[in-house]
Design a protein around this motif. Sequence first.
Motif, PDB file in Angstrom:
ATOM      1  N   THR A   1     -23.663  98.741  41.015  1.00  0.00           N
ATOM      2  CA  THR A   1     -23.777 100.180  40.731  1.00  0.00           C
ATOM      3  C   THR A   1     -24.804 100.474  39.643  1.00  0.00           C
ATOM      4  O   THR A   1     -25.132 101.634  39.425  1.00  0.00           O
ATOM      5  N   GLY A   2     -25.248  99.431  38.959  1.00  0.00           N
ATOM      6  CA  GLY A   2     -26.124  99.629  37.804  1.00  0.00           C
ATOM      7  C   GLY A   2     -25.342  99.692  36.507  1.00  0.00           C
ATOM      8  O   GLY A   2     -25.923  99.717  35.429  1.00  0.00           O
ATOM      9  N   GLU A   3     -24.023  99.710  36.605  1.00  0.00           N
ATOM     10  CA  GLU A   3     -23.150  99.732  35.436  1.00  0.00           C
ATOM     11  C   GLU A   3     -22.792  98.308  35.029  1.00  0.00           C
ATOM     12  O   GLU A   3     -22.908  97.382  35.839  1.00  0.00           O
ATOM     13  N   THR A   4     -22.312  98.185  33.821  1.00  0.00           N
ATOM     14  CA  THR A   4     -21.695  96.947  33.379  1.00  0.00           C
ATOM     15  C   THR A   4     -20.334  97.283  32.788  1.00  0.00           C
ATOM     16  O   THR A   4     -20.092  98.407  32.347  1.00  0.00           O
ATOM     17  N   SER A   5     -19.467  96.304  32.804  1.00  0.00           N
ATOM     18  CA  SER A   5     -18.161  96.405  32.167  1.00  0.00           C
ATOM     19  C   SER A   5     -18.054  95.172  31.280  1.00  0.00           C
ATOM     20  O   SER A   5     -17.907  94.056  31.784  1.00  0.00           O
ATOM     21  N   GLY A   6     -18.192  95.370  29.978  1.00  0.00           N
ATOM     22  CA  GLY A   6     -18.328  94.235  29.082  1.00  0.00           C
ATOM     23  C   GLY A   6     -19.624  93.534  29.440  1.00  0.00           C
ATOM     24  O   GLY A   6     -20.675  94.168  29.542  1.00  0.00           O
ATOM     25  N   ASP A   7     -19.558  92.256  29.721  1.00  0.00           N
ATOM     26  CA  ASP A   7     -20.758  91.507  30.114  1.00  0.00           C
ATOM     27  C   ASP A   7     -20.829  91.288  31.623  1.00  0.00           C
ATOM     28  O   ASP A   7     -21.610  90.475  32.098  1.00  0.00           O
ATOM     29  N   GLN A   8     -20.036  92.050  32.382  1.00  0.00           N
ATOM     30  CA  GLN A   8     -19.976  91.843  33.823  1.00  0.00           C
ATOM     31  C   GLN A   8     -20.693  92.947  34.604  1.00  0.00           C
ATOM     32  O   GLN A   8     -20.739  94.094  34.170  1.00  0.00           O
ATOM     33  N   THR A   9     -21.214  92.563  35.754  1.00  0.00           N
ATOM     34  CA  THR A   9     -21.831  93.505  36.677  1.00  0.00           C
ATOM     35  C   THR A   9     -20.727  94.253  37.419  1.00  0.00           C
ATOM     36  O   THR A   9     -19.740  93.663  37.838  1.00  0.00           O
TER      37      THR A   9
END
Length: 154
Positions: free
Chosen positions: A139-147
Motif C-alpha cells: 500500500t506504500g504504508e509501513t507498520s513499524g518496520d514492516q511493509t
Amino acid sequence: MPVPPYLQEITPDNFEAAIGLRVRPDQEHLVAPVVKSLAEAHVHPGVAWPRLICADGEAVGFLMAFFRIDWTGDGTDFRSGLWRLNIADGQQGRGYGRFAVESVAAEIRRRGGTRLTTTWHPGEDGPSGFYANLGFRPTGETSGDQTVGELELD
C-alpha cells in the motif's frame, strides 16, 4: 488418504502443540513466537482470531487474524486481515500458507469485508514473494518496520 488442511481453535487440548510450533531458525526474526501471539489474542478479545493449522492429524502451522481494527486510530479506516502466520519448520512449501491466507479471506468475506490487510518484513529473507504470488500489493504504508500489503477480495 491424506486429510486436507483444516483450522482448529486453540484449546487446552492443543495448546502445547500450538506453542511448540517453530519456524525455520533463519525465519525466527521475521515472526513472533506463537506464545506471544496467544498472549496478544488474550488481551485483544473480539479482535484477534488465533487458529491452529492442522493436516493429517498434526499441527503444521498457526495463524492469527484480526477483525475491524481502527488502523489509523481516528475512526476512519477499519481493517481486517492476517496478523501472524507461522508455518512449522519442515512443513513449508506444502500449501499451508496459501490455505491460511485463503481461510482468513473467507472469514473476512463471511463478516462482510472486502479486503485483507497484512504486514511483512521487507528484504530478501522476508516473505514478500509469497504475498505477491497470492496477489497482495504493497500500500506504500509501513507498520513499524514492516511493509503493509492488501489483497482485494471478490
